[in-house]
Design an enzyme around this catalytic site. Structure first.
Site, PDB file in Angstrom:
ATOM      1  N   HIS A  69       0.861  -1.186   0.000  1.00  0.00           N
ATOM      2  CA  HIS A  69       0.000   0.000   0.000  1.00  0.00           C
ATOM      3  C   HIS A  69       0.895   1.232   0.000  1.00  0.00           C
ATOM      4  O   HIS A  69       1.706   1.429   0.901  1.00  0.00           O
ATOM      5  CB  HIS A  69      -0.919   0.023   1.216  1.00  0.00           C
ATOM      6  CG  HIS A  69      -1.881   1.178   1.206  1.00  0.00           C
ATOM      7  ND1 HIS A  69      -3.155   1.081   0.683  1.00  0.00           N
ATOM      8  CD2 HIS A  69      -1.747   2.464   1.626  1.00  0.00           C
ATOM      9  CE1 HIS A  69      -3.772   2.240   0.793  1.00  0.00           C
ATOM     10  NE2 HIS A  69      -2.929   3.108   1.368  1.00  0.00           N
ATOM     11  N   CYS A  70       0.740   2.068  -1.025  1.00  0.00           N
ATOM     12  CA  CYS A  70       1.589   3.248  -1.182  1.00  0.00           C
ATOM     13  C   CYS A  70       0.850   4.476  -0.655  1.00  0.00           C
ATOM     14  O   CYS A  70      -0.177   4.872  -1.224  1.00  0.00           O
ATOM     15  CB  CYS A  70       1.972   3.449  -2.638  1.00  0.00           C
ATOM     16  SG  CYS A  70       3.054   4.878  -2.928  1.00  0.00           S
ATOM     17  N   PRO A  71       1.340   5.111   0.416  1.00  0.00           N
ATOM     18  CA  PRO A  71       0.653   6.316   0.919  1.00  0.00           C
ATOM     19  C   PRO A  71       0.757   7.486  -0.033  1.00  0.00           C
ATOM     20  O   PRO A  71      -0.102   8.364  -0.031  1.00  0.00           O
ATOM     21  CB  PRO A  71       1.373   6.590   2.248  1.00  0.00           C
ATOM     22  CG  PRO A  71       2.709   5.951   2.098  1.00  0.00           C
ATOM     23  CD  PRO A  71       2.501   4.740   1.246  1.00  0.00           C
ATOM     24  N   ASN A  75      -2.076   7.022  -2.169  1.00  0.00           N
ATOM     25  CA  ASN A  75      -3.335   6.805  -1.455  1.00  0.00           C
ATOM     26  C   ASN A  75      -4.099   5.649  -2.092  1.00  0.00           C
ATOM     27  O   ASN A  75      -5.323   5.684  -2.240  1.00  0.00           O
ATOM     28  CB  ASN A  75      -4.198   8.080  -1.452  1.00  0.00           C
ATOM     29  CG  ASN A  75      -5.339   8.000  -0.459  1.00  0.00           C
ATOM     30  OD1 ASN A  75      -5.273   7.265   0.527  1.00  0.00           O
ATOM     31  ND2 ASN A  75      -6.406   8.749  -0.712  1.00  0.00           N
TER      32      ASN A  75
END
Length: 354
Positions: free
Chosen positions: A181-183, A186
């Site tokens: 999951h890449c912040p 998002n």
């Protein structure tokens, strides 16, 4: 004096009765012992299991920490995207206002053409891939009953999980061929947007290197203008000149830092793609390899099609022209396969004869 057997028996009986009486006095009542046994059983049920190991204990202890990190990442996802847009826009503004005029004044016509064409091509690839990586959903397994094969059942979604599918605690959904999951997006990086994520990292790194090299002379001039010696008075710069010099220094430092950090991340993902695995599968395959080595066996990644074929499958290259239209130019084609079924242990040949 004769020893009477009945007298000795009577003596032993009295000693036994006294001992039993003392034991009964020291023994807790039955109802207290039952409550204590129940409490012990209840406490053991929290951590004892036939499948309990160090990983399960670690996950259980740090579950509140994981939940806090997931909640913060989910809440600040829009903020991270906003930062990417603002920082990238600030670099573009400085490049158009200060770097390009320097290029037009200094370089020859051939170098000017190269800078303009390459810079704008790189910019288009960055914007396109970032938009697609952010807006494209990574792919989710079906929630309705179907005949697709699956390897397990998600303990949180309570749905069948196909091969290479993992649950994301931030998105709270299962993701097909999940990488992470890449912040900064998002969004999760999965089967349908993994290519956009990698292209964004690659072209952003190339763009930062390009800006860092192109603006090196401007950076040195701006740094020397701001850096003053105690023995000599500072030159009379206006407020506009100071802001220009500081903006150039800001651009060079930011692009150089991002080029190193993001370049290392891009190289790591390139290695994973060459091996036909994701970030999550890297850890799982490493653990499985150690387990098989203890048994004297050799573990092989069932989804490794060979280095070149892994890149072909990843980019969706099916013919020679796709290296241009699908790799070097913006392309919104879908990846190979549906993400639900995967060919395991393929024959060692080009799966895509290109």
């Amino acid at each position: 004096m004769r020893w009477c057997p009945s007298s000795s028996f009577h003596l032993l009986r009295c000693v036994r009765l006294r001992t039993c009486t003392k034991r009964r006095r020291n023994t807790l009542p039955l109802w207290i012992r039952e409550i204590w046994a129940y409490i012990r059983l209840l406490v053991q049920s929290f951590y004892f299991n036939s499948l309990t190991d160090s990983d399960v204990v670690f996950d259980s202890v740090f579950e509140p920490v994981f939940w806090t990190v997931d909640y913060i990442t989910r809440s600040f996802g829009t903020v991270f995207v906003f930062l990417v847009v603002v920082l990238t826009s600030s670099i573009l503004a400085i490049a158009y206002l200060f770097v390009l005029p320097m290029v037009f004044r200094t370089y020859s016509t051939a170098w000017i053409t190269w800078h303009v064409c390459y810079g704008h091509w790189n910019l288009v690839m960055i914007v396109f891939n970032y938009y697609k990586a952010t807006m494209t959903h990574p792919g989710h397994p079906p929630t309705v009953k179907n005949d697709r094969p699956f390897v397990s059942v998600c303990k949180k979604c309570i749905i069948p999980k196909p091969a290479r599918t993992h649950h994301c605690g931030i998105c709270n959904r299962c993701i097909l061929r999940m990488d992470h999951h890449c912040p900064w997006l998002n969004n999760c990086v999965g089967h349908l947007n993994h290519r956009y994520f990698f292209n964004f990292c690659l072209f952003m790194t190339m763009g930062c290197v390009f800006c860092s090299i192109s603006g090196r002379n401007l950076f040195l001039d701006a740094y020397n203008a701001i850096e003053t010696n105690y023995q000599t008075a500072a030159p009379p710069y206006t407020f506009k000149d100071k802001m220009i010099n500081k903006s150039i220094i800001y651009m060079w430092v930011l692009t150089s830092t991002v080029a190193v950090a993001l370049g290392a991340l891009t190289c790591w993902h390139a290695v994973l793609i060459s091996r036909g695995e994701t970030s999550i599968e890297r850890h799982l395959n490493h653990r499985e390899k150690e387990r098989m080595e203890k048994r004297g066996r050799v573990y092989k990644n069932p989804f490794d099609y060979g280095r070149l074929n892994n890149w072909k499958v990843f980019f969706g290259v099916q013919k020679r022209s796709h290296w241009l239209t699908r790799v070097l130019l913006p392309s919104g084609h879908t990846p190979s396969g549906d993400g639900l079924t995967w060919e395991a242990f393929p024959v060692k040949k080009d799966v895509i004869p290109v």
